[in-house]
Design a protein around this motif. Structure first.
Motif, PDB file in Angstrom:
ATOM      1  N   GLU A 123       0.700  -1.108  -0.057  1.00  0.00           N
ATOM      2  CA  GLU A 123      -0.126  -0.005  -0.244  1.00  0.00           C
ATOM      3  C   GLU A 123       0.777   1.274  -0.037  1.00  0.00           C
ATOM      4  O   GLU A 123       0.707   2.262  -0.518  1.00  0.00           O
ATOM      5  CB  GLU A 123      -0.938   0.040   1.029  1.00  0.00           C
ATOM      6  CG  GLU A 123      -2.026  -0.929   1.088  1.00  0.00           C
ATOM      7  CD  GLU A 123      -3.080  -0.887   2.113  1.00  0.00           C
ATOM      8  OE1 GLU A 123      -4.240  -1.318   1.842  1.00  0.00           O
ATOM      9  OE2 GLU A 123      -2.785  -0.396   3.372  1.00  0.00           O
ATOM     10  N   GLN A 127       0.751   3.925  -3.053  1.00  0.00           N
ATOM     11  CA  GLN A 127       0.308   5.375  -2.609  1.00  0.00           C
ATOM     12  C   GLN A 127       1.366   6.127  -3.224  1.00  0.00           C
ATOM     13  O   GLN A 127       1.041   7.456  -3.802  1.00  0.00           O
ATOM     14  CB  GLN A 127       0.381   5.479  -1.102  1.00  0.00           C
ATOM     15  CG  GLN A 127      -0.225   6.925  -0.719  1.00  0.00           C
ATOM     16  CD  GLN A 127      -1.764   7.064  -1.183  1.00  0.00           C
ATOM     17  OE1 GLN A 127      -2.535   6.327  -0.968  1.00  0.00           O
ATOM     18  NE2 GLN A 127      -1.820   8.233  -1.868  1.00  0.00           N
ATOM     19  N   LEU A 145     -12.882   9.884  -2.707  1.00  0.00           N
ATOM     20  CA  LEU A 145     -12.408   8.746  -3.444  1.00  0.00           C
ATOM     21  C   LEU A 145     -10.898   8.412  -3.760  1.00  0.00           C
ATOM     22  O   LEU A 145     -10.667   7.397  -3.709  1.00  0.00           O
ATOM     23  CB  LEU A 145     -13.056   8.548  -4.632  1.00  0.00           C
ATOM     24  CG  LEU A 145     -14.718   8.402  -4.732  1.00  0.00           C
ATOM     25  CD1 LEU A 145     -15.404   8.355  -6.172  1.00  0.00           C
ATOM     26  CD2 LEU A 145     -14.943   7.244  -3.825  1.00  0.00           C
ATOM     27  N   LYS A 147      -8.277   8.794  -1.707  1.00  0.00           N
ATOM     28  CA  LYS A 147      -7.899   8.158  -0.693  1.00  0.00           C
ATOM     29  C   LYS A 147      -8.027   6.717  -0.642  1.00  0.00           C
ATOM     30  O   LYS A 147      -7.516   5.759   0.234  1.00  0.00           O
ATOM     31  CB  LYS A 147      -8.094   8.561   0.759  1.00  0.00           C
ATOM     32  CG  LYS A 147      -9.529   8.616   1.163  1.00  0.00           C
ATOM     33  CD  LYS A 147     -10.005   9.270   2.514  1.00  0.00           C
ATOM     34  CE  LYS A 147     -11.293   8.983   2.851  1.00  0.00           C
ATOM     35  NZ  LYS A 147     -11.605   9.711   4.263  1.00  0.00           N
ATOM     36  N   ARG A 148      -9.026   6.318  -1.405  1.00  0.00           N
ATOM     37  CA  ARG A 148      -9.266   4.608  -1.632  1.00  0.00           C
ATOM     38  C   ARG A 148      -8.728   4.031  -2.862  1.00  0.00           C
ATOM     39  O   ARG A 148      -8.902   2.756  -3.217  1.00  0.00           O
ATOM     40  CB  ARG A 148     -11.147   4.558  -1.749  1.00  0.00           C
ATOM     41  CG  ARG A 148     -11.739   5.209  -0.598  1.00  0.00           C
ATOM     42  CD  ARG A 148     -11.539   4.555   0.646  1.00  0.00           C
ATOM     43  NE  ARG A 148     -12.307   4.756   1.791  1.00  0.00           N
ATOM     44  CZ  ARG A 148     -12.193   4.114   3.088  1.00  0.00           C
ATOM     45  NH1 ARG A 148     -11.103   3.426   3.510  1.00  0.00           N
ATOM     46  NH2 ARG A 148     -12.784   4.759   4.026  1.00  0.00           N
ATOM     47  N   TYR A 149      -8.139   4.790  -3.579  1.00  0.00           N
ATOM     48  CA  TYR A 149      -7.414   4.300  -4.793  1.00  0.00           C
ATOM     49  C   TYR A 149      -6.574   2.909  -4.382  1.00  0.00           C
ATOM     50  O   TYR A 149      -6.637   2.198  -4.975  1.00  0.00           O
ATOM     51  CB  TYR A 149      -6.700   5.339  -5.488  1.00  0.00           C
ATOM     52  CG  TYR A 149      -7.301   6.069  -6.067  1.00  0.00           C
ATOM     53  CD1 TYR A 149      -8.707   6.138  -6.385  1.00  0.00           C
ATOM     54  CD2 TYR A 149      -6.793   7.328  -6.785  1.00  0.00           C
ATOM     55  CE1 TYR A 149      -9.542   7.204  -7.133  1.00  0.00           C
ATOM     56  CE2 TYR A 149      -7.353   8.387  -7.426  1.00  0.00           C
ATOM     57  CZ  TYR A 149      -8.774   8.037  -7.632  1.00  0.00           C
ATOM     58  OH  TYR A 149      -9.574   9.153  -8.587  1.00  0.00           O
ATOM     59  N   ASP A 151      -6.809   1.146  -1.959  1.00  0.00           N
ATOM     60  CA  ASP A 151      -7.563  -0.053  -1.518  1.00  0.00           C
ATOM     61  C   ASP A 151      -7.864  -0.784  -2.630  1.00  0.00           C
ATOM     62  O   ASP A 151      -8.046  -1.994  -2.638  1.00  0.00           O
ATOM     63  CB  ASP A 151      -8.771   0.604  -0.683  1.00  0.00           C
ATOM     64  CG  ASP A 151      -8.352   0.969   0.501  1.00  0.00           C
ATOM     65  OD1 ASP A 151      -7.574   0.886   1.146  1.00  0.00           O
ATOM     66  OD2 ASP A 151      -9.302   1.865   1.059  1.00  0.00           O
TER      67      ASP A 151
END
Length: 217
Positions: A123, A127, A145, A147-149, A151
């Protein structure tokens, strides 16, 4: 005294030969002709050995692809594609162990314990790629959204590895196809789209309410 690498290799040999973990640390180290203290100097349990093996496979892949001269020239999409193609190549060296390590995992929405050390390093790596893509304007900045990339990329990681261990195609061609289609679809969603333009237009209209009234809207 055995090294950490020798202990890990002995563990891999044992589980692939017996299709199960050693009964006890005592019986395992006895065959290695080392003491329990030697074992615990490097690992706290057999589970920690498996976690370390997965971590090393992942860390090694990330380190190698970052050393490539073309790495900095890659787009964010190309960087993630490069990682997964290289990762599966690396996993081939330990395919039997990888299958053994994940064979008893049946969860659908949680991370297997053996991958608990892999998730944070992947992760963080994802990031970095996302941040670079946002800075270059390759990816869309979306409230709530973005910040969910990472994930979404972790879900791709789990899917691709699981697909690969069940892939019986020649040269694992289907796995390469799964990488290409999965990562391309994911990054298509990360990029700017007509929906983003529609949202921006909606924001513009909401900020210009008086103008709408004059236009009879």
């Amino acid at each position: 005294m055995a090294t950490a690498q020798q202990i890990r290799q002995a563990y891999i040999d044992y589980v692939l030969t017996h299709n199960e973990k050693p009964k006890t640390v005592y019986s395992f180290v006895k065959k290695l002709k080392i003491t329990e203290a030697d074992f615990y100097q490097f690992h706290s349990s057999f589970e920690s050995i498996e976690k370390a093996i997965w971590f090393e496979l992942t860390f090694e892949t990330i380190s190698k692809i970052k050393e490539q001269e073309v790495w900095l020239q890659y787009t964010s999409r190309e960087k993630m594609l490069s990682f997964f193609y290289s990762y599966l190549e690396n996993l081939k060296n330990e395919r039997s162990f990888v299958i053994y390590s994940l064979k008893n995992y049946r969860g659908k929405f949680s991370t297997p314990d053996v991958l608990s050390g892999v998730k944070p390093i992947f992760e963080n790596f994802a990031q970095e790629i996302i941040d670079d893509g946002l800075e270059r304007g390759e990816l869309a900045e979306r409230k709530f959204l973005t910040k969910r990339y990472k994930d979404a990329l972790w879900i791709q990681f789990a899917f691709i590895v699981n697909f690969w261990i069940n892939d019986d195609s020649d040269g694992f061609e289907k796995s390469d196809e799964a990488i290409e289609k999965g990562i391309n679809v994911t990054f298509d969603l990360f990029q700017h789209s007509p929906i983003d333009n529609l949202i921006d237009y909606g924001k513009f209209l909401s900020r210009n309410g008086k103008f709408k009234e004059k236009m009879g809207l």
